[in-house]
Design an enzyme around this catalytic site. Structure first.
Site: not given
Lengths: 298, 298
Positions: A104-106
């Protein structure tokens, strides 16, 4: 605290002799079972079909993969039914004992980072075993993720050097005094990892994403980040070879997983996507293992 | 193509004489109306209460704010009911004619970026008027977002210099040959903006996030990015003053919006949160306007 993520992943890599990370990037139009036309364009029906399709692939490949990596973007693009399907895929993978890396590359600051950590490294519907994280906002913004990961035996993969053609724009800027931006980041991660508990093989919860499309960067990352498991995208469709990705592994053939998505999950548009995925996954598993053997032979 | 986001935002700033961006960062425990205890801990009821609370705040402040910025992380932390509540807040804001900046800090490569753009800059339930984006992966990864924004008159805010204490870790690294990493990014954004259509005041769809907690960086960003609207966090709770944030505006008092979240939406824990929010928003609006006047007087 449960067993550390790195340890669970390594145990599985060893037991199954596989280093494949199965990427699940659902594109409904790619297969007749999930095609919008087959579901009267109804978002809820399409999303359910996507989850069922993913389950078929998981059932067909569960004993061939080290872990699974659902790409949140493709689920989010399907709206509410899509993020329900993501929860279903995560649950199905866990039920099959497969470690889940939520891609999710948060990344955000302070209490906002805490909120993301609670969503993706907690016990909620999107709680995976590990999460991909973007550290552009600063190393301080990783702390809530690290705290969550440590608390519950989960893992993080920080974006260091990505596989896309333009990744050098920021990541490869030369820093005054030496080294590129992504090397400064990997050095900072190594420093931070030094203060974290290590598993039997000396790995911590703090992993890194390094693209196989930049083999030199991958080789440097392997030697400079001895306590970080590497999540390696770029194999196959993006052009990296098995010899390239072999650079990601430590001497014991551990310390990394190599992702492939479309080439495994959409290996065939016929009525046997599971069989096609199984065949493609076996081929990838074996190609990786052969490349590792070649590397270690004199 | 609808009217450009920058134009719509400026028209509203002028008409209402306000530069306030109302941040919606729901923390259910912060107010009795949304507190888990008031809803038997039921996630669906809590999320509905959060959406209703946000609507109360929007109704009380709609004529005082330039735009609204829901922070996706806090909604995602509430699971499926939370992301349904996010869709509701976006719909309620649009119904009231308030431009919506979805603060989701997304960023990924290629078709994955397209998926995020379709989720947050499209016509789906989370489609806002603008989206915050993380460019660490490279300028090429912005293209799908720019294409979506251009197609539908929407906007982007790229993280350039964030407001947190550790933002310098990567963003302020000194680049060989001069300039910091975030300055290289802002230069690249300005170069890219030069090729994009401009509105009457010379702004494009390509905005930037620059924290007011670094006033020098903010002043430099304003002069180096003449075609980018600035989204400015850090006011109030994080320590930046009205004089600091005044640096974000162009000579016409346009080109920026200043965000505040908790200080407006949780101004009081009593039974009149709308009135408290209205009072706090008026005070912030006036403080910003006074600082702008002071700046322009001789």
């Amino acid at each position: 605290v449960s067993e550390a993520f790195s340890q669970r992943l390594h145990r599985r890599i060893e037991a199954l002799d596989t280093r494949v990370c199965l990427g699940i990037d659902p594109r409904p139009s790619e297969h007749p079972w999930t095609h919008p036309d087959a579901h009267a364009g109804d978002p809820a029906r399409i999303a359910r079909a996507v989850a069922a399709y993913a389950r078929t692939i998981l059932d067909a490949t569960h004993d061939l993969i080290a872990c699974v990596k659902p790409q949140s973007a493709f689920f989010e693009a399907m709206g509410i039914p899509g993020v329900i399907a993501l929860a279903q895929v995560i649950a199905d993978a866990k039920e099959r004992g497969i470690p889940v890396i939520v891609d999710a590359k948060r990344g955000d600051i302070g209490t906002t980072a805490e909120a993301y950590a609670s969503a993706y490294l907690g016990d909620g519907v999107w709680g995976g075993d590990a999460l991909t994280v973007n550290a552009y906002l600063g190393l301080d913004t990783l702390e809530p993720f690290i705290a969550s990961a440590e608390r519950s035996g989960r893992g993080l993969f920080v974006l260091v050097k990505t596989s896309n053609p333009g990744s050098g724009g920021l990541q490869d800027l030369q820093v005054h005094g030496g080294g590129m931006v992504h090397e400064h980041l990997s050095a900072a991660l190594t420093e931070r990892a030094a203060g974290l508990p290590r598993d039997a093989a000396d790995y911590t919860c703090l992993g890194a994403v390094v693209g196989a499309t930049y083999p030199e960067a991958l080789a440097r990352a392997r030697s400079s980040m001895p306590h970080s498991i590497l999540l390696v995208p770029g194999y196959g469709a993006q052009g990296a070879t098995a010899a390239d990705v072999a650079l990601a592994f430590d001497k014991a053939g551990q310390g990394a997983v190599v992702n492939a998505s479309r080439s495994l999950t959409y290996a065939s548009a016929d009525d046997h996507p599971g069989e096609a995925a199984r065949k493609a996954t076996i081929a990838m598993r074996d190609a990786l293992n052969r490349a590792l053997e070649r590397r270690s032979s004199p």
